[in-house]
Design a protein around this motif. Structure first.
Motif, PDB file in Angstrom:
ATOM      1  N   CYS A   4       0.930  -1.230   0.050  1.00  0.00           N
ATOM      2  CA  CYS A   4       0.073  -0.143   0.103  1.00  0.00           C
ATOM      3  C   CYS A   4       0.988   1.152   0.024  1.00  0.00           C
ATOM      4  O   CYS A   4       1.797   1.135   0.862  1.00  0.00           O
ATOM      5  N   CYS A   6       0.195   4.097   1.319  1.00  0.00           N
ATOM      6  CA  CYS A   6       0.177   4.953   2.463  1.00  0.00           C
ATOM      7  C   CYS A   6       0.771   3.950   3.687  1.00  0.00           C
ATOM      8  O   CYS A   6       1.630   4.446   4.407  1.00  0.00           O
ATOM      9  N   CYS A   7       0.496   2.583   3.908  1.00  0.00           N
ATOM     10  CA  CYS A   7       0.953   1.868   5.082  1.00  0.00           C
ATOM     11  C   CYS A   7       1.819   0.771   4.495  1.00  0.00           C
ATOM     12  O   CYS A   7       2.388   0.655   3.228  1.00  0.00           O
ATOM     13  N   GLN A   9       0.897  -2.488   4.362  1.00  0.00           N
ATOM     14  CA  GLN A   9       0.132  -3.579   4.107  1.00  0.00           C
ATOM     15  C   GLN A   9       0.562  -4.096   2.759  1.00  0.00           C
ATOM     16  O   GLN A   9       0.115  -3.373   1.650  1.00  0.00           O
ATOM     17  N   CYS A  24      -4.518   0.243   0.107  1.00  0.00           N
ATOM     18  CA  CYS A  24      -5.316  -0.762   0.697  1.00  0.00           C
ATOM     19  C   CYS A  24      -6.683  -0.485   1.218  1.00  0.00           C
ATOM     20  O   CYS A  24      -7.156   0.686   1.375  1.00  0.00           O
ATOM     21  N   CYS A  27      -6.735   1.620   4.562  1.00  0.00           N
ATOM     22  CA  CYS A  27      -6.236   2.892   4.522  1.00  0.00           C
ATOM     23  C   CYS A  27      -7.393   3.882   3.750  1.00  0.00           C
ATOM     24  O   CYS A  27      -7.679   4.972   4.112  1.00  0.00           O
ATOM     25  N   ARG A 308      -1.564   5.139   9.993  1.00  0.00           N
ATOM     26  CA  ARG A 308      -2.729   5.751   9.555  1.00  0.00           C
ATOM     27  C   ARG A 308      -3.017   6.898  10.483  1.00  0.00           C
ATOM     28  O   ARG A 308      -3.702   7.777  10.195  1.00  0.00           O
TER      29      ARG A 308
HETATM   30 ZN   LIG Z   1      -2.763   1.065   3.763  1.00  0.00          ZN
END
Ligand SMILES: [Zn+2]
Length: 378
Positions: A4, A6-7, A9, A24, A27, A308
């Protein structure tokens, strides 16, 4: 394997699908939470509860049932439901056999009882429990396949038994973890929980094939959709109504109410804050195995939430995941192997057969090393 944007995952989580932008589901959901009117959701919950109260009629029944392990999520839910929503919940606890349950798990259930809750404890027959755990490990390299069936089934089973149509559940695995098959009609409708990865993998078929008889499997049978209809059961995800539902937040709330947390080091457990799955410790080796199958473990689950929530940078998270995502103390592997009746080398032999060869290399000296780069992928 892709991560992902952002994170941390990876897209290897079962039943999960990233957005076209590479985000993901968790997120994506979190992003949309910024626009949620929490007061409105609270009012929706109030309306729902009024309906159930009216249906219940007489004051001789519990308002709702909540499955509890004595851990952070269940403690927080129980307290919130009673003290904030003013309901009378029945807490349902599935108890583990003595070899598996931790002292801390027992203390945490005692703590809930001392906080004044009514708790009903169900204890599936320990011999079957152990043989099923062995069968699960042999077949899936995941000992929890059978126990999770019991864990998830016990709550609706008891709901039927006590005639309590309203089941309050914590996390929505569709929205909060990205197990999309569980999504219901609304964000709080939990009646599709039966389709989650754990419960839907062939149900009891593989257990029957392993030679177990149906009459020994009563605690492992999740009530059917027809049972749900007949008893008008409704599962509601409380996580949908709580703006600050998270692993760490729930841990903090529960600790303030007497929750005993895990003391072992992160290097042995991968449990960064010592607050997950407190009632037993073999979850640690299952998380390690999950890591070898899918490329993410318990640390990833923790840091993703922290990223997050803006409490951790992706860079700092990568460092933690690299260090601890495969963490598992040898004492846990030893006690687990003893329990199911195999040697530690048989344990590792089995684990090596389920390592995902696309993600990991099994070295000749026994070490398992990752091919992917954390945060980057393959
Ligand atoms: Zn994510």
């Amino acid at each position: 394997m892709k991560y992902c944007k952002c994170c941390l995952q990876p897209n290897t989580r079962p039943n999960s699908k990233f957005t076209p932008e590479g985000i993901c589901p968790a997120c994506d959901y979190f992003e949309r939470l910024q626009y949620v009117d929490w007061q409105e959701r609270y009012e929706i919950l109030q309306d729902l509860l009024v309906q159930y109260k009216e249906r219940r009629g007489v004051d001789r029944k519990f308002d709702c049932i909540i499955g509890v392990s004595g851990g952070k999520d269940s403690s927080r839910q129980a307290l919130w439901v009673r003290d904030k929503l003013g309901l009378k919940p029945l807490l349902a606890c599935l108890s583990y056999p003595p070899e598996q349950v931790t002292e801390r798990g027992v203390n945490n259930i005692s703590n809930l009882i001392e906080l004044g809750f009514d708790v009903v404890i169900s204890a599936p027959a320990p011999g079957t429990w152990k043989r099923l755990m062995r069968a699960s490990f042999d077949k899936f390299t995941n000992w929890a396949r059978s126990t999770e069936l019991a864990l998830f089934s016990s709550v609706p089973q008891l709901a039927i038994h006590y005639d309590i149509p309203l089941i309050l559940w914590g996390e929505n695995p569709g929205l909060q973890l990205g197990d999309l098959k569980t999504l219901g009609r609304t964000g709080y409708d939990g009646n599709n929980l039966r389709y989650m990865n754990t419960l839907s993998g062939g149900g009891l078929d593989w257990i029957r094939e392993a030679g177990f008889e149906l009459k020994d499997l009563i605690p492992y049978q999740y009530p059917t959709p027809e049972d749900f209809d007949r008893h008008e059961l409704q599962i509601i995800y409380l996580g949908w109504f709580l703006g600050d539902w998270s692993l760490v937040n729930n841990g903090m709330y529960a600790a303030a109410s007497g929750l005993e947390i895990r003391q072992d080091s992160v290097i042995n457990t991968g449990d960064l804050h010592g607050v997950t799955s407190l009632d037993e410790d073999w979850v640690t080796l299952n998380q390690m195995i999950k890591y070898y199958k899918f490329g993410f473990g318990r640390v990833t689950d923790y840091v993703n939430e922290e990223i997050r929530l803006g409490r951790m940078t992706r860079e700092a998270a990568i460092e933690l995941v690299e260090l601890y995502d495969d963490a598992c103390g040898s004492n846990y592997i030893k006690s687990f192997s003893e329990y199911i009746g195999i040697s530690v080398s048989q344990f590792w032999e089995k684990v090596r057969t389920s390592v995902n060869p696309a993600l990991f290399n099994a070295q000749s000296d026994g070490r398992i090393t990752r091919k992917f780069k954390v945060g980057v992928g393959l």
